[in-house]
Scaffold this motif. Structure first.
Motif, PDB file in Angstrom:
ATOM      1  N   ARG A 183       0.824  -1.209   0.000  1.00 19.88           N
ATOM      2  CA  ARG A 183       0.000   0.000   0.000  1.00 19.88           C
ATOM      3  C   ARG A 183       0.856   1.256   0.000  1.00 19.88           C
ATOM      4  N   GLN A 216      -2.506  -6.789  -6.618  1.00 18.97           N
ATOM      5  CA  GLN A 216      -2.588  -5.347  -6.401  1.00 18.97           C
ATOM      6  C   GLN A 216      -2.161  -4.568  -7.641  1.00 18.97           C
ATOM      7  N   PHE A 233      -6.251  -1.568   2.469  1.00 15.90           N
ATOM      8  CA  PHE A 233      -6.688  -1.046   1.170  1.00 15.90           C
ATOM      9  C   PHE A 233      -8.149  -0.587   1.166  1.00 15.90           C
TER      10      PHE A 233
END
Length: 429
Positions: free
Chosen positions: A345, A387, A420
């Motif tokens: 992230r 991701q 997320f």
């Protein structure tokens, strides 16, 4: 798709396109005009181009459909979610190891044995462009010596499925194929339409391939002497081991790798490799690699996942030429995953040298080992690539991310949601 191949009759082979020249091209030159996600597997550069849409894993990932055809089922919970469906798992090495091979030489030895026993008429494999060590040159080997001459890893994009055109022009009906996950997916997707009597698929694990020029740039950043590196691996002790011409081994901690100098991951790895979910090559007859085998590397232990009846036949060919040992597994891969997800992230800058040395020491001392290390690497690749797809190619997620990915990562769903602010598994709507 209704497109049919022309009858498989012997023809005079046409001169192949200049694969050796393609191997030396930059990524921009090589993939110009291609879709954004392309690993240059070779399916669309010969007469099989009409089958690109039905076979390309980056157009429509059919892995679970192909699994049902190969095995009559999909992956069960447990290690199959990470390793793929398999009947047996062995840790082994050639006895004696093959000189100059990257590991013990099992892959090329197996291809040579298939020809020696008359089980195939040719082996599609990857050699090196003359004058280079790593620039991949796909070939159709017709003799055991031609296969053995391709030993050694070429961690670069290689359009090996282009060679199927030569196979068909030559009228061959029994072949072996040595390739990576994206290549094997394409091959399996059109296997029934190739008119072959027999096909053996020897899978090699694959992650983060690159073009040959980018590999050279990678070695220049990583190594003290890039021009003398004869092979390198990302090892289970969290270091890159680079073997040089004089036999010395240079070791670079993963944490010391200066990704910024490479231009980030996208600066060296194609988007297709960052959108792949089959490091373990789950659609092969058997997969041969090293990631789940124990250190030290100078003992050259490898591991294999025997997946199909044909895979068991392949391992039986090797059996009298190998020695085996019990697999090992140690550590707990799950302990470090929350921090890894947090780093996905919010990527962190490379820490100062003293901290990197401490991190590397802790990784070597208490990090996962053996099969647990393999599980750890696969989980991290699945998370990272999921991701990447969501951030860069979100509209493709439902077509290119197989369902087993979400099941394999389910234990981290709460951490993922917290970091997320979205669910790990997409909604059904």
């Amino acid at each position: 798709m209704s497109t049919a191949l022309s009858p498989n009759v012997p023809r005079r082979p046409k001169p192949s396109r200049q694969l050796a020249e393609i191997a030396l091209l930059s990524r921009e030159e090589r993939l110009a005009g291609r879709p954004k996600l392309c690993s240059d597997c070779g399916i669309c550069t010969g007469e099989l181009r009409p089958f690109m849409a039905q076979s390309c894993v980056f157009v429509n990932n059919r892995a679970e459909e192909i699994e049902r055809r190969l095995h009559g089922r999909n992956r069960r919970d447990g290690d199959e979610l990470l390793f793929g469906i398999y009947r047996d798992l062995r840790v082994f090495r050639m006895r004696p190891p093959v000189p100059d091979a990257q590991w013990s030489g099992a892959v090329t030895s197996l291809g040579a044995l298939l020809l020696e026993h008359g089980l195939v008429e040719g082996v599609i494999t990857t050699g090196a462009v003359p004058g280079t060590r790593y620039a991949p040159l796909p070939i159709l080997a017709r003799t055991p010596d031609e296969v053995r001459a391709t030993r050694g890893n070429k961690p670069c994009l290689a359009p090996t499925l282009d060679v199927l055109t030569q196979v068909r022009q030559s009228g061959l009906r029994r072949i072996a194929y040595i390739g990576t996950g994206c290549q094997v997916h394409a091959l399996r997707a059109i296997e029934d339409q190739l008119g072959l009597e027999r096909l053996y698929v020897i899978g090699i694990p694959c992650t983060d391939n690159t073009t040959y020029p980018d590999l050279q740039r990678f070695l220049q950043v990583v190594s003290r002497s890039p021009e003398t590196v004869i092979h390198h691996e990302f090892m289970q002790d969290f270091r890159i081991w680079l073997k040089h011409e004089d036999g010395s081994v240079e070791k670079v901690n993963f944490v010391d790798l200066d990704v910024d100098r490479l231009g980030g991951q996208l600066g060296v790895f194609p988007p297709a490799c960052l959108s792949c979910f089959d490091y373990q090559n789950g659609l092969s007859d058997l997969t041969i690699g090293y990631m789940g085998a124990p250190l030290p590397p100078d003992e050259r232990w490898q591991w294999t996942l025997i997946r199909t009846e044909r895979g068991a036949e392949l391992y039986d060919l090797l059996r009298s030429h190998v020695e085996e040992r019990e697999p090992i597994s140690g550590g707990d891969r799950t302990r470090g995953m929350p921090a890894y997800i947090q780093m996905l992230r919010q990527p962190r800058k490379r820490p100062p040298w003293p901290i990197r040395q401490l991190v590397a020491f802790i990784q070597r001392r208490s990090g996962p080992k053996g099969l647990e290390f393999a599980r750890s690497v696969i989980e991290m690749k699945l998370l990272r690539n999921l991701q990447f797809v969501r951030e860069r190619h979100g509209r493709l997620e439902r077509r290119i991310v197989p369902g087993y990915v979400y099941r394999a990562l389910a234990r981290y769903a709460d951490v993922y949601r917290r970091e997320f602010n979205r669910d790990l598994e997409p909604s059904a709507s």
